[in-house]
Design a protein around this motif. Structure first.
Motif, PDB file in Angstrom:
ATOM      1  N   GLY A 180       0.813  -1.208   0.000  1.00 60.44           N
ATOM      2  CA  GLY A 180       0.000   0.000   0.000  1.00 60.44           C
ATOM      3  C   GLY A 180       0.842   1.251   0.000  1.00 60.44           C
ATOM      4  O   GLY A 180       1.978   1.252  -0.467  1.00 60.44           O
ATOM      5  N   THR A 181       0.291   2.319   0.555  1.00 65.07           N
ATOM      6  CA  THR A 181       1.015   3.581   0.626  1.00 65.07           C
ATOM      7  C   THR A 181       0.632   4.309   1.900  1.00 65.07           C
ATOM      8  O   THR A 181      -0.305   3.916   2.607  1.00 65.07           O
ATOM      9  CB  THR A 181       0.720   4.462  -0.614  1.00 65.07           C
ATOM     10  N   ILE A 182       1.353   5.369   2.191  1.00 64.21           N
ATOM     11  CA  ILE A 182       1.154   6.115   3.421  1.00 64.21           C
ATOM     12  C   ILE A 182       0.250   7.317   3.190  1.00 64.21           C
ATOM     13  O   ILE A 182       0.252   7.911   2.112  1.00 64.21           O
ATOM     14  CB  ILE A 182       2.523   6.562   4.004  1.00 64.21           C
ATOM     15  N   CYS A 183      -0.535   7.652   4.208  1.00 67.55           N
ATOM     16  CA  CYS A 183      -1.364   8.859   4.197  1.00 67.55           C
ATOM     17  C   CYS A 183      -1.376   9.401   5.617  1.00 67.55           C
ATOM     18  O   CYS A 183      -0.660   8.885   6.492  1.00 67.55           O
ATOM     19  CB  CYS A 183      -2.772   8.570   3.694  1.00 67.55           C
ATOM     20  N   SER A 184      -2.165  10.434   5.877  1.00 66.53           N
ATOM     21  CA  SER A 184      -2.087  11.020   7.211  1.00 66.53           C
ATOM     22  C   SER A 184      -3.329  11.812   7.571  1.00 66.53           C
ATOM     23  O   SER A 184      -4.187  12.101   6.737  1.00 66.53           O
ATOM     24  CB  SER A 184      -0.871  11.948   7.305  1.00 66.53           C
ATOM     25  N   SER A 185      -3.391  12.194   8.846  1.00 64.92           N
ATOM     26  CA  SER A 185      -4.381  13.150   9.312  1.00 64.92           C
ATOM     27  C   SER A 185      -3.844  14.559   9.063  1.00 64.92           C
ATOM     28  O   SER A 185      -2.674  14.746   8.701  1.00 64.92           O
ATOM     29  CB  SER A 185      -4.679  12.935  10.799  1.00 64.92           C
ATOM     30  N   ARG A 186      -4.664  15.560   9.289  1.00 64.02           N
ATOM     31  CA  ARG A 186      -4.287  16.930   8.947  1.00 64.02           C
ATOM     32  C   ARG A 186      -3.053  17.462   9.691  1.00 64.02           C
ATOM     33  O   ARG A 186      -2.238  18.156   9.087  1.00 64.02           O
ATOM     34  CB  ARG A 186      -5.487  17.860   9.189  1.00 64.02           C
ATOM     35  N   PRO A 187      -2.875  17.191  10.997  1.00 60.92           N
ATOM     36  CA  PRO A 187      -1.708  17.749  11.677  1.00 60.92           C
ATOM     37  C   PRO A 187      -0.376  17.401  11.022  1.00 60.92           C
ATOM     38  O   PRO A 187       0.555  18.211  11.031  1.00 60.92           O
ATOM     39  CB  PRO A 187      -1.814  17.141  13.084  1.00 60.92           C
ATOM     40  N   VAL A 188      -0.266  16.225  10.454  1.00 59.01           N
ATOM     41  CA  VAL A 188       0.981  15.814   9.799  1.00 59.01           C
ATOM     42  C   VAL A 188       1.226  16.668   8.558  1.00 59.01           C
ATOM     43  O   VAL A 188       2.355  17.101   8.288  1.00 59.01           O
ATOM     44  CB  VAL A 188       0.928  14.318   9.434  1.00 59.01           C
ATOM     45  N   VAL A 189       0.157  16.932   7.802  1.00 59.71           N
ATOM     46  CA  VAL A 189       0.278  17.773   6.602  1.00 59.71           C
ATOM     47  C   VAL A 189       0.566  19.219   6.995  1.00 59.71           C
ATOM     48  O   VAL A 189       1.375  19.906   6.371  1.00 59.71           O
ATOM     49  CB  VAL A 189      -1.004  17.678   5.750  1.00 59.71           C
ATOM     50  N   ASP A 190      -0.103  19.683   8.043  1.00 58.03           N
ATOM     51  CA  ASP A 190       0.124  21.055   8.504  1.00 58.03           C
ATOM     52  C   ASP A 190       1.575  21.286   8.911  1.00 58.03           C
ATOM     53  O   ASP A 190       2.094  22.402   8.782  1.00 58.03           O
ATOM     54  CB  ASP A 190      -0.799  21.377   9.686  1.00 58.03           C
ATOM     55  N   GLN A 191       2.227  20.239   9.389  1.00 56.67           N
ATOM     56  CA  GLN A 191       3.642  20.347   9.756  1.00 56.67           C
ATOM     57  C   GLN A 191       4.557  20.327   8.536  1.00 56.67           C
ATOM     58  O   GLN A 191       5.748  20.589   8.650  1.00 56.67           O
ATOM     59  CB  GLN A 191       4.024  19.185  10.686  1.00 56.67           C
ATOM     60  N   GLY A 192       3.972  19.982   7.371  1.00 56.31           N
ATOM     61  CA  GLY A 192       4.778  19.920   6.157  1.00 56.31           C
ATOM     62  C   GLY A 192       5.510  18.611   5.977  1.00 56.31           C
ATOM     63  O   GLY A 192       6.400  18.496   5.131  1.00 56.31           O
ATOM     64  N   VAL A 205      -0.338  17.696   0.811  1.00 52.45           N
ATOM     65  CA  VAL A 205      -1.772  17.731   1.058  1.00 52.45           C
ATOM     66  C   VAL A 205      -2.494  16.613   0.311  1.00 52.45           C
ATOM     67  O   VAL A 205      -3.592  16.199   0.705  1.00 52.45           O
ATOM     68  CB  VAL A 205      -2.343  19.116   0.679  1.00 52.45           C
ATOM     69  N   SER A 206      -1.888  16.092  -0.759  1.00 50.42           N
ATOM     70  CA  SER A 206      -2.506  14.988  -1.515  1.00 50.42           C
ATOM     71  C   SER A 206      -2.583  13.708  -0.696  1.00 50.42           C
ATOM     72  O   SER A 206      -3.276  12.768  -1.071  1.00 50.42           O
ATOM     73  CB  SER A 206      -1.722  14.729  -2.801  1.00 50.42           C
ATOM     74  N   ARG A 207      -1.885  13.660   0.444  1.00 51.08           N
ATOM     75  CA  ARG A 207      -1.920  12.473   1.314  1.00 51.08           C
ATOM     76  C   ARG A 207      -2.836  12.657   2.523  1.00 51.08           C
ATOM     77  O   ARG A 207      -2.921  11.784   3.370  1.00 51.08           O
ATOM     78  CB  ARG A 207      -0.501  12.155   1.811  1.00 51.08           C
ATOM     79  N   GLN A 208      -3.512  13.792   2.589  1.00 50.47           N
ATOM     80  CA  GLN A 208      -4.349  14.088   3.753  1.00 50.47           C
ATOM     81  C   GLN A 208      -5.733  13.456   3.628  1.00 50.47           C
ATOM     82  O   GLN A 208      -6.408  13.605   2.614  1.00 50.47           O
ATOM     83  CB  GLN A 208      -4.489  15.596   3.920  1.00 50.47           C
ATOM     84  N   VAL A 209      -6.160  12.772   4.669  1.00 46.68           N
ATOM     85  CA  VAL A 209      -7.480  12.136   4.726  1.00 46.68           C
ATOM     86  C   VAL A 209      -8.362  12.918   5.690  1.00 46.68           C
ATOM     87  O   VAL A 209      -7.927  13.279   6.783  1.00 46.68           O
ATOM     88  CB  VAL A 209      -7.369  10.671   5.189  1.00 46.68           C
ATOM     89  N   GLY A 224      -8.575  10.349  16.098  1.00 48.16           N
ATOM     90  CA  GLY A 224      -9.890  10.134  15.493  1.00 48.16           C
ATOM     91  C   GLY A 224     -10.829  11.299  15.638  1.00 48.16           C
ATOM     92  O   GLY A 224     -11.984  11.134  16.043  1.00 48.16           O
ATOM     93  N   ALA A 225     -10.352  12.495  15.292  1.00 50.53           N
ATOM     94  CA  ALA A 225     -11.227  13.670  15.295  1.00 50.53           C
ATOM     95  C   ALA A 225     -12.328  13.475  14.260  1.00 50.53           C
ATOM     96  O   ALA A 225     -12.126  12.778  13.255  1.00 50.53           O
ATOM     97  CB  ALA A 225     -10.416  14.930  14.967  1.00 50.53           C
ATOM     98  N   PRO A 226     -13.526  14.055  14.488  1.00 52.01           N
ATOM     99  CA  PRO A 226     -14.642  13.872  13.543  1.00 52.01           C
ATOM    100  C   PRO A 226     -14.264  14.219  12.111  1.00 52.01           C
ATOM    101  O   PRO A 226     -14.713  13.553  11.167  1.00 52.01           O
ATOM    102  CB  PRO A 226     -15.714  14.824  14.080  1.00 52.01           C
ATOM    103  N   GLU A 227     -13.438  15.262  11.930  1.00 55.78           N
ATOM    104  CA  GLU A 227     -13.045  15.671  10.577  1.00 55.78           C
ATOM    105  C   GLU A 227     -12.258  14.578   9.877  1.00 55.78           C
ATOM    106  O   GLU A 227     -12.368  14.403   8.661  1.00 55.78           O
ATOM    107  CB  GLU A 227     -12.214  16.962  10.627  1.00 55.78           C
ATOM    108  N   HIS A 228     -11.452  13.830  10.636  1.00 56.04           N
ATOM    109  CA  HIS A 228     -10.678  12.745  10.028  1.00 56.04           C
ATOM    110  C   HIS A 228     -11.561  11.527   9.764  1.00 56.04           C
ATOM    111  O   HIS A 228     -11.489  10.922   8.688  1.00 56.04           O
ATOM    112  CB  HIS A 228      -9.514  12.346  10.929  1.00 56.04           C
ATOM    113  N   LEU A 229     -12.395  11.191  10.731  1.00 56.89           N
ATOM    114  CA  LEU A 229     -13.260  10.016  10.575  1.00 56.89           C
ATOM    115  C   LEU A 229     -14.162  10.139   9.357  1.00 56.89           C
ATOM    116  O   LEU A 229     -14.475   9.138   8.704  1.00 56.89           O
ATOM    117  CB  LEU A 229     -14.111   9.821  11.833  1.00 56.89           C
ATOM    118  N   GLU A 230     -14.564  11.357   9.049  1.00 57.28           N
ATOM    119  CA  GLU A 230     -15.449  11.563   7.901  1.00 57.28           C
ATOM    120  C   GLU A 230     -14.806  11.101   6.605  1.00 57.28           C
ATOM    121  O   GLU A 230     -15.489  10.677   5.680  1.00 57.28           O
ATOM    122  CB  GLU A 230     -15.821  13.045   7.794  1.00 57.28           C
ATOM    123  N   GLY A 231     -13.495  11.160   6.543  1.00 61.05           N
ATOM    124  CA  GLY A 231     -12.806  10.816   5.301  1.00 61.05           C
ATOM    125  C   GLY A 231     -12.419   9.360   5.163  1.00 61.05           C
ATOM    126  O   GLY A 231     -11.969   8.955   4.088  1.00 61.05           O
TER     127      GLY A 231
END
Length: 330
Positions: free
Chosen positions: A236-248, A252-256, A275-282
């Protein structure tokens, strides 16, 4: 306009000969609503040389296919002119669009022109005593609003990813009708002369069957290779929640999540994600969700199929070793 019937219409979004995935989500939900109302489900397909896509819309009873070189490429005014004429003739009870840039453009134009009620960003749709009840998300998904739409015909935009795709896929052969509406396009002034597409870049995580997702628990960028190696070993491949992307640390293409991508992989391995609601939605529609977190009360465990309350840095090395061993046996 004639009295509204009990039919449900779905706008078919497509590009370069491929139907958008959320269209099948709408077809599945539309099939359910049409059954409740006792009406028919119709897919509306607009473009040029697009009739070959009609057989893929088998969840619908029929397909209204309008082909004309002047609507070969999407323009809001051209498509809206066609839709308005079709709706005035067919008078559907409910018209569903995806909450995409294209769907929002068309839904708002159609509703304002015909004076129909419009509910946007819907996450749920129900029929109660013949009335359309829609749950709409507001303020970036932080608030949910339940609205009852009055009127004979109602227009809704639906958030992609909230309904299962599989229910909208069928081998049934729908009836295809080809109405001719050329006169409506004479006054369309906008023409698409060229479509500029982005250069091929990062992996499209919405199409990857196995995702290893990292959150704040990964602690720092230097720890990402541990998760990347496991993702590679699992195929597979790696993805992330928003805080990881916000840190650079990841693009952003890996943000769920709500402000990122909506994914439905076969396996979603969440590492250090609360598991913030914003992440769970994705990612909540993933077939199998495995969560690893030190906090036993983390919300991610509420939707996970399996969970481990353990330090991810203690778990990943033996997990990667086992995955590598199994790959060698194949």
């Amino acid at each position: 306009m004639s009295a509204a019937r009990l039919d449900v219409w779905i706008f078919v979004e497509h590009l370069r000969g491929v139907v958008a995935g959320h269209t099948y989500e709408l077809l599945g939900k539309g099939r359910e609503i049409a059954g409740t109302l006792g009406g028919h489900l119709t897919a509306v397909l607009i473009g040029n040389q697009v009739q070959t896509l009609a057989p893929t819309l088998g969840a619908a009873d029929s397909v209204l296919c309008v082909e004309d070189e002047r609507v070969a490429e999407f323009t809001p005014t051209g498509y809206a002119a066609v839709l308005r004429a079709l709706v005035e003739q067919g008078a559907p009870r409910l018209i569903l669009f995806g909450a995409t840039s294209m769907g929002i453009d068309l839904a708002s134009l159609l509703a304002s022109t015909l004076g129909f009620p419009l509910i946007v960003n819907c996450k749920e749709i129900a029929i109660e005593d013949g009335q359309v009840i829609a749950t709409s998300q507001m303020c970036g998904g932080k608030l949910l609003c339940e609205a009852e739409a009055s009127g004979e015909s109602v227009v809704l935009t639906v958030v992609p990813g909230v309904f299962p795709t599989q229910k909208g896929i069928s081998d049934h052969a729908p009836t295809v009708e080809s109405p001719s509406l050329p006169a409506l396009l004479e006054d369309v002034r906008v023409r698409v002369t060229r479509l500029i597409e982005p250069e091929p870049g990062d992996i499209d995580i919405t199409k990857v069957p196995i995702l290893v997702a990292v959150g704040r628990g990964i602690q720092r960028k230097e720890n990402l290779p541990v998760a990347e190696d496991l993702a590679r070993l699992l195929g597979g491949t790696i993805c992330s929640s928003r805080p990881v992307v916000d840190q650079g640390w990841l693009p952003v293409s890996r943000q769920v999540g709500k402000s990122g991508m909506t994914v439905k992989p076969k396996l979603y391995l969440a590492l250090g994600i609360s598991g913030a609601p914003e992440h769970l939605e994705g990612m909540k529609e993933a077939e199998l969700i495995i969560a690893v977190n030190l906090d036993p009360k983390a919300p991610i465990f509420d939707i996970a199929d399996y969970g481990a309350v353990v330090d991810l840095f203690e778990l990943l090395p033996p997990l990667a070793a086992e995955a590598e061993k199994r790959r060698a046996v194949r």
